[in-house]
Design a protein around this motif. Structure first.
Motif, PDB file in Angstrom:
ATOM      1  N   LEU A   9      -3.006   0.520 -10.278  1.00 13.64           N
ATOM      2  CA  LEU A   9      -3.651  -0.791 -10.206  1.00 13.64           C
ATOM      3  C   LEU A   9      -5.161  -0.695 -10.442  1.00 13.64           C
ATOM      4  CD1 LEU A   9      -3.655  -3.834  -9.493  1.00 13.64           C
ATOM      5  CD2 LEU A   9      -3.716  -3.184  -7.077  1.00 13.64           C
ATOM      6  N   GLY A  10      -5.834   0.142  -9.642  1.00 14.24           N
ATOM      7  CA  GLY A  10      -7.301   0.173  -9.677  1.00 14.24           C
ATOM      8  C   GLY A  10      -7.887   1.238 -10.591  1.00 14.24           C
ATOM      9  N   ILE A  12      -8.631   4.188  -9.674  1.00 16.28           N
ATOM     10  CA  ILE A  12      -9.592   5.022  -8.933  1.00 16.28           C
ATOM     11  C   ILE A  12      -8.894   5.940  -7.919  1.00 16.28           C
ATOM     12  CG2 ILE A  12     -11.654   3.589  -9.219  1.00 16.28           C
ATOM     13  CD1 ILE A  12     -11.051   2.425  -6.394  1.00 16.28           C
ATOM     14  N   CYS A  13      -7.618   5.720  -7.660  1.00 18.45           N
ATOM     15  CA  CYS A  13      -6.898   6.572  -6.688  1.00 18.45           C
ATOM     16  C   CYS A  13      -5.761   7.344  -7.358  1.00 18.45           C
ATOM     17  CB  CYS A  13      -6.372   5.744  -5.513  1.00 18.45           C
ATOM     18  SG  CYS A  13      -7.676   4.910  -4.580  1.00 18.45           S
ATOM     19  N   ARG A  14      -4.607   6.696  -7.530  1.00 18.64           N
ATOM     20  CA  ARG A  14      -3.406   7.426  -7.961  1.00 18.64           C
ATOM     21  C   ARG A  14      -3.465   7.943  -9.392  1.00 18.64           C
ATOM     22  NH1 ARG A  14       0.419   2.607  -6.327  1.00 18.64           N
ATOM     23  NH2 ARG A  14      -1.498   1.565  -6.974  1.00 18.64           N
ATOM     24  N   HIS A  46     -12.233  -2.000 -11.299  1.00 15.02           N
ATOM     25  CA  HIS A  46     -13.077  -0.797 -11.193  1.00 15.02           C
ATOM     26  C   HIS A  46     -13.424  -0.199 -12.561  1.00 15.02           C
ATOM     27  CE1 HIS A  46     -12.627  -0.842  -6.838  1.00 15.02           C
ATOM     28  NE2 HIS A  46     -11.340  -1.081  -7.037  1.00 15.02           N
ATOM     29  N   ASP A 123       0.422   3.106  -2.605  1.00 16.76           N
ATOM     30  CA  ASP A 123      -0.996   2.828  -2.832  1.00 16.76           C
ATOM     31  C   ASP A 123      -1.795   3.274  -1.605  1.00 16.76           C
ATOM     32  OD1 ASP A 123      -3.498   1.764  -3.215  1.00 16.76           O
ATOM     33  OD2 ASP A 123      -2.776  -0.214  -3.837  1.00 16.76           O
TER      34      ASP A 123
HETATM   35  P1  4NP Z   1      -5.074   2.735  -7.224  1.00 16.18           P
HETATM   36  O1  4NP Z   1      -5.547   2.183  -5.793  1.00 16.18           O
HETATM   37  O2  4NP Z   1      -4.273   1.633  -7.871  1.00 16.18           O
HETATM   38  O3  4NP Z   1      -4.216   3.904  -6.863  1.00 16.18           O
HETATM   39  O4  4NP Z   1      -6.330   3.111  -7.965  1.00 16.18           O
HETATM   40  C1  4NP Z   1      -6.234   0.965  -5.653  1.00 16.18           C
HETATM   41  C2  4NP Z   1      -7.596   0.936  -5.868  1.00 16.18           C
HETATM   42  C3  4NP Z   1      -8.289  -0.247  -5.715  1.00 16.18           C
HETATM   43  C4  4NP Z   1      -7.613  -1.394  -5.334  1.00 16.18           C
HETATM   44  C5  4NP Z   1      -6.243  -1.361  -5.134  1.00 16.18           C
HETATM   45  C6  4NP Z   1      -5.556  -0.167  -5.297  1.00 16.18           C
HETATM   46  N1  4NP Z   1      -8.324  -2.600  -5.129  1.00 16.18           N
HETATM   47  O5  4NP Z   1      -7.710  -3.604  -4.718  1.00 16.18           O
HETATM   48  O6  4NP Z   1      -9.549  -2.639  -5.408  1.00 16.18           O
END
Ligand code: 4NP
Length: 156
Positions: A9-10, A12-14, A46, A123
């Motif tokens: 989604l973002g 920045i993590c997974r 992001h 997440d």
């Molecule tokens: P990602 O985690 O999808 O694993 O990068 C998230 C990072 C940011 C957000 C949601 C999930 N957010 O809502 O900003």
């Protein structure tokens, strides 16, 4: 060269963690000339940002180099990449919406997880540090299986 895009989604993590772990496996096996990985997010939250500090921390804990700037998943990625790997079902649905179809190159990450086939990579964004270690373990074993699949399929 086969190109793999990891998507969450973002971004920045997974997915940047998946990209970093996968790239380390490629380096270790001398496969960086045959396979390359990148990552993207279905949201625009992001764009241009570095991975979350907790993502960088968990990568470093596991001696994994991580370098990525957030980018948004777009329809054109479908032509540029050979495999589109979604971290969870919601990402998968968002990607199908963006592409207007469900191409066979679109796969769920945990379809390769021997311990949780077909489940979502959870997440970790709104949780604690333990969530990041859990994600690391899920990705590490799923990516081993994914790499085995690629080696077999493409004779690498
Ligand atoms: P990602 O985690 O999808 O694993 O990068 C998230 C990072 C940011 C957000 C949601 C999930 N957010 O809502 O900003």
């Amino acid at each position: 060269m086969k190109k793999i895009l990891f998507v969450c989604l973002g971004n920045i993590c997974r997915s940047p963690l998946a990209e970093a772990i996968f790239n380390k496996k490629l380096e270790n096996e001398g496969l960086s000339v045959k396979l390359m990985a990148d990552s993207a997010g279905t949201s625009d939250y992001h764009i241009g940002e570095n991975p979350d500090p907790r993502t960088i921390e968990i990568a470093q804990k596991h001696q994994t180099l991580i370098y990525h700037k957030g980018q948004q998943f777009k329809k054109h990625h479908q032509e540029e990449f050979d495999y589109l790997i979604a971290m969870d079902r919601s990402n998968l649905e968002n990607m199908i919406r963006e592409m207007g179809e469900n191409p066979s190159k679109l796969i769920l990450m945990r379809d390769f997880d021997p311990k949780g086939k077909g489940e979502d990579v959870p997440d970790p964004y709104f949780g604690g540090a333990n969530g990041f270690e859990n994600v690391y373990q899920i990705l590490d074993r799923s990516l081993d299986e994914f790499l085995n699949f690629l080696k077999e399929k493409h004779d690498l």
